[in-house]
Design a protein around this motif. Structure first.
Motif, PDB file in Angstrom:
ATOM      1  N   PRO A 358      27.560  -5.492  38.896  1.00  0.00           N
ATOM      2  CA  PRO A 358      28.028  -6.634  38.085  1.00  0.00           C
ATOM      3  C   PRO A 358      28.334  -7.887  38.908  1.00  0.00           C
ATOM      4  CG  PRO A 358      29.132  -4.608  37.416  1.00  0.00           C
ATOM      5  CD  PRO A 358      28.377  -4.291  38.674  1.00  0.00           C
ATOM      6  N   GLU A 359      28.674  -7.707  40.208  1.00  0.00           N
ATOM      7  CA  GLU A 359      29.016  -8.858  41.056  1.00  0.00           C
ATOM      8  C   GLU A 359      27.772  -9.536  41.656  1.00  0.00           C
ATOM      9  OE1 GLU A 359      30.204  -5.730  41.695  1.00  0.00           O
ATOM     10  OE2 GLU A 359      32.093  -5.979  40.606  1.00  0.00           O
ATOM     11  N   ALA A 360      26.587  -9.052  41.305  1.00  0.00           N
ATOM     12  CA  ALA A 360      25.348  -9.639  41.865  1.00  0.00           C
ATOM     13  C   ALA A 360      25.290 -11.130  41.563  1.00  0.00           C
ATOM     14  CB  ALA A 360      24.129  -8.938  41.264  1.00  0.00           C
ATOM     15  N   ARG A 361      24.796 -11.876  42.540  1.00  0.00           N
ATOM     16  CA  ARG A 361      24.777 -13.339  42.431  1.00  0.00           C
ATOM     17  C   ARG A 361      23.337 -13.856  42.451  1.00  0.00           C
ATOM     18  NH1 ARG A 361      29.895 -15.212  43.703  1.00  0.00           N
ATOM     19  NH2 ARG A 361      29.067 -17.309  44.004  1.00  0.00           N
ATOM     20  N   LEU A 362      23.142 -14.992  41.799  1.00  0.00           N
ATOM     21  CA  LEU A 362      21.827 -15.643  41.808  1.00  0.00           C
ATOM     22  C   LEU A 362      21.520 -16.129  43.226  1.00  0.00           C
ATOM     23  CD1 LEU A 362      19.464 -16.785  39.983  1.00  0.00           C
ATOM     24  CD2 LEU A 362      20.717 -18.942  40.042  1.00  0.00           C
ATOM     25  N   ILE A 363      20.333 -15.828  43.716  1.00  0.00           N
ATOM     26  CA  ILE A 363      19.911 -16.305  45.044  1.00  0.00           C
ATOM     27  C   ILE A 363      19.215 -17.656  44.842  1.00  0.00           C
ATOM     28  CG2 ILE A 363      18.550 -15.808  47.109  1.00  0.00           C
ATOM     29  CD1 ILE A 363      18.619 -12.843  46.281  1.00  0.00           C
ATOM     30  N   GLU A 396       4.927 -24.001  45.989  1.00  0.00           N
ATOM     31  CA  GLU A 396       6.327 -23.600  45.868  1.00  0.00           C
ATOM     32  C   GLU A 396       6.527 -22.925  44.510  1.00  0.00           C
ATOM     33  OE1 GLU A 396       9.897 -26.119  47.408  1.00  0.00           O
ATOM     34  OE2 GLU A 396       9.710 -26.556  45.264  1.00  0.00           O
ATOM     35  N   ILE A 397       7.285 -21.837  44.491  1.00  0.00           N
ATOM     36  CA  ILE A 397       7.522 -21.080  43.259  1.00  0.00           C
ATOM     37  C   ILE A 397       8.955 -21.332  42.783  1.00  0.00           C
ATOM     38  CG2 ILE A 397       7.346 -18.820  42.155  1.00  0.00           C
ATOM     39  CD1 ILE A 397       4.792 -19.763  43.694  1.00  0.00           C
ATOM     40  N   LEU A 398       9.086 -21.530  41.480  1.00  0.00           N
ATOM     41  CA  LEU A 398      10.424 -21.699  40.903  1.00  0.00           C
ATOM     42  C   LEU A 398      10.556 -20.739  39.726  1.00  0.00           C
ATOM     43  CD1 LEU A 398      13.125 -23.159  40.724  1.00  0.00           C
ATOM     44  CD2 LEU A 398      12.026 -24.903  39.327  1.00  0.00           C
ATOM     45  N   ILE A 399      11.560 -19.873  39.789  1.00  0.00           N
ATOM     46  CA  ILE A 399      11.846 -18.949  38.689  1.00  0.00           C
ATOM     47  C   ILE A 399      13.056 -19.476  37.940  1.00  0.00           C
ATOM     48  CG2 ILE A 399      12.451 -16.581  38.075  1.00  0.00           C
ATOM     49  CD1 ILE A 399      11.067 -15.707  40.667  1.00  0.00           C
ATOM     50  N   LYS A 400      12.882 -19.709  36.629  1.00  0.00           N
ATOM     51  CA  LYS A 400      13.949 -20.329  35.849  1.00  0.00           C
ATOM     52  C   LYS A 400      14.175 -19.603  34.533  1.00  0.00           C
ATOM     53  CE  LYS A 400      14.821 -24.687  36.166  1.00  0.00           C
ATOM     54  NZ  LYS A 400      14.830 -26.141  35.979  1.00  0.00           N
ATOM     55  N   SER A 401      15.342 -19.838  33.984  1.00  0.00           N
ATOM     56  CA  SER A 401      15.683 -19.285  32.682  1.00  0.00           C
ATOM     57  C   SER A 401      15.036 -20.121  31.584  1.00  0.00           C
ATOM     58  CB  SER A 401      17.201 -19.277  32.492  1.00  0.00           C
ATOM     59  OG  SER A 401      17.533 -19.036  31.144  1.00  0.00           O
ATOM     60  N   PHE A 402      14.306 -19.470  30.688  1.00  0.00           N
ATOM     61  CA  PHE A 402      13.652 -20.185  29.586  1.00  0.00           C
ATOM     62  C   PHE A 402      14.683 -20.742  28.609  1.00  0.00           C
ATOM     63  CE2 PHE A 402      11.693 -20.085  25.301  1.00  0.00           C
ATOM     64  CZ  PHE A 402      10.681 -21.014  25.512  1.00  0.00           C
ATOM     65  N   SER A 403      15.754 -19.990  28.391  1.00  0.00           N
ATOM     66  CA  SER A 403      16.777 -20.440  27.431  1.00  0.00           C
ATOM     67  C   SER A 403      17.664 -21.536  28.011  1.00  0.00           C
ATOM     68  CB  SER A 403      17.639 -19.260  26.977  1.00  0.00           C
ATOM     69  OG  SER A 403      18.266 -18.660  28.098  1.00  0.00           O
ATOM     70  N   SER A 404      17.779 -21.604  29.356  1.00  0.00           N
ATOM     71  CA  SER A 404      18.598 -22.640  30.006  1.00  0.00           C
ATOM     72  C   SER A 404      17.807 -23.285  31.142  1.00  0.00           C
ATOM     73  CB  SER A 404      19.893 -22.037  30.545  1.00  0.00           C
ATOM     74  OG  SER A 404      20.610 -21.387  29.524  1.00  0.00           O
ATOM     75  N   PRO A 405      16.750 -24.031  30.820  1.00  0.00           N
ATOM     76  CA  PRO A 405      15.869 -24.589  31.868  1.00  0.00           C
ATOM     77  C   PRO A 405      16.554 -25.609  32.771  1.00  0.00           C
ATOM     78  CG  PRO A 405      15.294 -25.480  29.716  1.00  0.00           C
ATOM     79  CD  PRO A 405      16.291 -24.403  29.474  1.00  0.00           C
ATOM     80  N   GLU A 406      17.717 -26.118  32.317  1.00  0.00           N
ATOM     81  CA  GLU A 406      18.441 -27.100  33.127  1.00  0.00           C
ATOM     82  C   GLU A 406      19.148 -26.445  34.315  1.00  0.00           C
ATOM     83  OE1 GLU A 406      21.248 -25.453  30.121  1.00  0.00           O
ATOM     84  OE2 GLU A 406      19.196 -26.225  30.047  1.00  0.00           O
ATOM     85  N   ASN A 407      19.305 -25.126  34.289  1.00  0.00           N
ATOM     86  CA  ASN A 407      19.983 -24.415  35.373  1.00  0.00           C
ATOM     87  C   ASN A 407      19.089 -24.310  36.610  1.00  0.00           C
ATOM     88  OD1 ASN A 407      22.177 -24.146  33.714  1.00  0.00           O
ATOM     89  ND2 ASN A 407      21.836 -21.977  33.243  1.00  0.00           N
ATOM     90  N   GLN A 408      19.731 -24.014  37.729  1.00  0.00           N
ATOM     91  CA  GLN A 408      19.079 -24.095  39.038  1.00  0.00           C
ATOM     92  C   GLN A 408      17.881 -23.165  39.217  1.00  0.00           C
ATOM     93  OE1 GLN A 408      21.717 -23.061  42.214  1.00  0.00           O
ATOM     94  NE2 GLN A 408      20.363 -23.737  43.834  1.00  0.00           N
ATOM     95  N   GLY A 409      18.046 -21.883  38.924  1.00  0.00           N
ATOM     96  CA  GLY A 409      16.985 -20.908  39.160  1.00  0.00           C
ATOM     97  C   GLY A 409      16.864 -20.551  40.633  1.00  0.00           C
TER      98      GLY A 409
END
Length: 599
Positions: A358-363, A396-409
């Motif tokens: 549960p404590e895993a963080r976004l890299i 360059e590859i960017l993985i992002k959230s489809f529901s929150s595209p404004e977030n960093q990814g």
């Protein structure tokens, strides 16, 4: 007297007469002389005059000659000046023409920069499931300021339903028709909400064509009680076709000109190699050049279907489930895209599986090597074959959230950062010693073989190939000094029996098979160069009283592998994450991973 007087008078008269005569003659002579003198003077004057005239004429001629010479010189000078001006003009012209050429080249580059596809966006099927999600996709695409290509998956659940219909038809159940009818209703209902009435007839024609082909394929299977090679692939590919045309029509309704490219018709030729379908990248590069040029000239938004290509004969061939990432990588290669964005139902890549830790963080940032190792050892964010088409490219590859595209990814760069700030110091990537992610893979079997002699090694290589082609997956083949380790997943009892038989036949004296193991892979730039990292992992395991069955650190790759008993795997993963990753953060304050190191 008078006679003498008369004589004297006569004499005197004669004398006077003679004197007068002489005087006259002298006078005449003088006149003549004077006349001659005058004549001579006049002649002299005339001569002088003539001489003067001649001299003047000569002088005039000389002057004129000189004048002409000077004139010629001036003319020559003028001609030289003109020639110089011409040369200067030519040089200026050359300069201008060079400037024009440079200007044209610059314009062409600017035009190419504006018109070429710089970015590829892939939208996964798990993202597209209802009206709101498709509207979100339209909004996301509409906000793009540079030329972009789209790769799209089937709507969520559609591929599963198509596969279900296929097996129903193959099993002689007419219920496949109901499945197809429900799929048709779903896509047409969405179209009514998203597509402008003026565009709807064109989309309806396309839907009719797709569903007619789908019904025909299933009906043939139902009647013949068998499926021909390629039937399943053709049926399953219809999901991506439906999704791509629906999205295209929706974007057209929003004022964006589009064109759909179904990927079995663009030269995306693939074949099966060792149980995996791979695109022939050399052929693709050649075939796709014309299409890329067509798209640049066309000035529309190209939409590509993911998941499939074609074989050498033009038949549909599938890349495997969840393979639209791979399709997107191939399309990005075709355009030499600078950026590839993968929109998913997760925010990015995490330091571990959040469902387990549960404590895993976004890299926030990974190198391509780090991301591929995390994927290889179990992180399911990116398709395992994703990286192959991008080899040699700086994409360059960017993985992002489809529901929150404004977030960093998560940004994935071709190589680790050249320098990373650590307080006020700059540290090279190989000296980081930073664990960025921990991956757990359970249900493994380890085959350990001790060869009797060096000649047995060739037999082990043969065994490696046999295992690779069987139902199980070989996670790792690790040659050690005195023995060889095979780490295998999903191994059936039949495969284990095959392994035992192969070992007996070789013959190899000593071997052992150990089941019910789990693998924890620690990944991060530079950890293979820092012995302190291995020591720290082992100290955590000792403290938690967990005994690793196997422990491998590699000099070539930034990964450490720890094999433990399956029953202890989750506890080991959580404790390693807490001590080696979570502890790098102070309180609730986020600290960039690029500033955190194992000491």
């Amino acid at each position: 007297m008078e006679k003498k007087g008369k004589k004297k008078k006569k004499v005197n008269g004669k004398k006077n007469e003679n004197e007068n005569k002489n005087k006259n003659e002298i006078g005449k002579a003088m006149v003549k002389a004077t006349a001659k003198k005058v004549t001579k003077e006049e002649e002299n004057k005339e001569i002088n005059k003539n001489l003067n005239q001649n001299e003047r004429m000569e002088e005039d001629r000389e002057r004129k000659g000189k004048g002409k010479g000077k004139g010629k010189e001036k003319e020559k000078e003028k001609e030289k000046e003109k020639e110089k001006e011409k040369d200067e003009g030519k040089e200026e012209g050359k300069g201008k023409s060079k400037e024009k050429v440079k200007g044209k080249v610059k314009e062409e580059r600017e035009r190419e920069t504006k018109t070429r596809i710089k970015k590829v966006i892939k939208i996964g099927g798990s993202c597209l499931h209802d009206l709101a999600s498709i509207k979100n996709a339209i909004s996301l695409i509409s906000r793009e300021h540079e030329r972009t290509a789209i790769v799209v998956s089937a709507l969520k659940g559609v591929t599963d339903l198509l596969q279900h219909a296929y097996y129903l038809a193959l099993g002689q159940s007419g219920d496949f028709r109901g499945v197809v009818a429900s799929l048709k209703q779903r896509h047409e209902s969405l179209a009514l909400e998203l597509v402008h009435p003026a565009i709807m007839p064109q989309l309806q024609l396309k839907f009719q064509s797709i569903f007619a082909s789908l019904n025909s394929s299933l009906q043939k299977i139902f009647l013949s009680r068998e499926a021909l090679p390629g039937d399943r692939a053709r049926i399953l590919s219809q999901g991506e076709r439906l999704s791509a045309h629906l999205l295209a029509a929706s974007l057209e309704s929003a004022g964006i000109k589009t064109r759909v490219y179904e990927t079995d018709g663009i030269g995306l030729v693939a074949s099966e190699v060792s149980g995996k379908v791979r695109v022939n990248l050399e052929k693709f590069d050649f075939n796709f050049t014309r299409i890329a040029e067509e798209i640049v000239v066309g000035r529309y938004l190209p939409i590509f279907t993911g998941f499939f290509g074609s074989d050498e004969q033009g038949n549909v061939i599938l890349f495997g489930r969840n393979s639209s990432d791979y399709s997107a990588a191939v399309i990005a290669r075709g355009f030499r895209a600078e950026r590839l964005e993968l929109y998913k139902d997760v925010p990015g890549i995490f330091s571990s599986d959040p469902s387990l830790v549960p404590e895993a963080r976004l890299i926030p940032r990974l190198s391509r090597e780090e991301a591929s190792l995390l994927g290889f050892y179990g992180a399911r964010i990116i398709h395992p074959d994703f990286w192959q088409p991008l080899e040699g490219l700086e994409t360059e590859i960017l993985i992002k959230s489809f529901s929150s595209p404004e977030n960093q990814g998560t940004i994935i760069t071709p190589t680790p950062s050249n320098e990373v700030e650590n307080t006020r110091h700059k540290i090279a990537p190989e000296k980081h010693g930073l664990i960025k992610g921990l991956v757990l893979k359970d249900g493994l079997t380890v085959l350990k073989i001790e060869p009797q002699k060096s000649s047995d090694q060739s037999k082990l290589i043969k065994l490696q190939k046999i295992l690779a082609e069987k139902d199980g997956k070989m996670i790792a083949f690790i040659p050690l000094i005195n023995d060889f380790i095979f780490i295998l997943s999903d191994i059936s009892a039949e495969s284990l029996a095959l392994i035992a038989d192969s070992v007996r036949e070789n013959p190899i004296e000593t071997y052992s098979i150990e089941k019910n193991l789990a693998l924890i892979a620690a990944v991060g730039s530079g950890i293979n160069q820092k012995s302190a990292v291995s020591s720290r992992i082992l100290s955590v395991m000792t403290y938690e009283k967990i005994t690793p069955r196997f422990f491998f650190a590699f000099s070539e790759n930034p990964v450490i592998l720890i094999l433990v008993q399956s029953g202890e795997a989750l506890r080991a993963l959580r404790q390693l994450h807490a001590r080696l990753i979570t502890s790098r953060f102070s309180g609730n304050r986020d600290i960039s991973d690029d500033h955190l190191f194992i000491s």
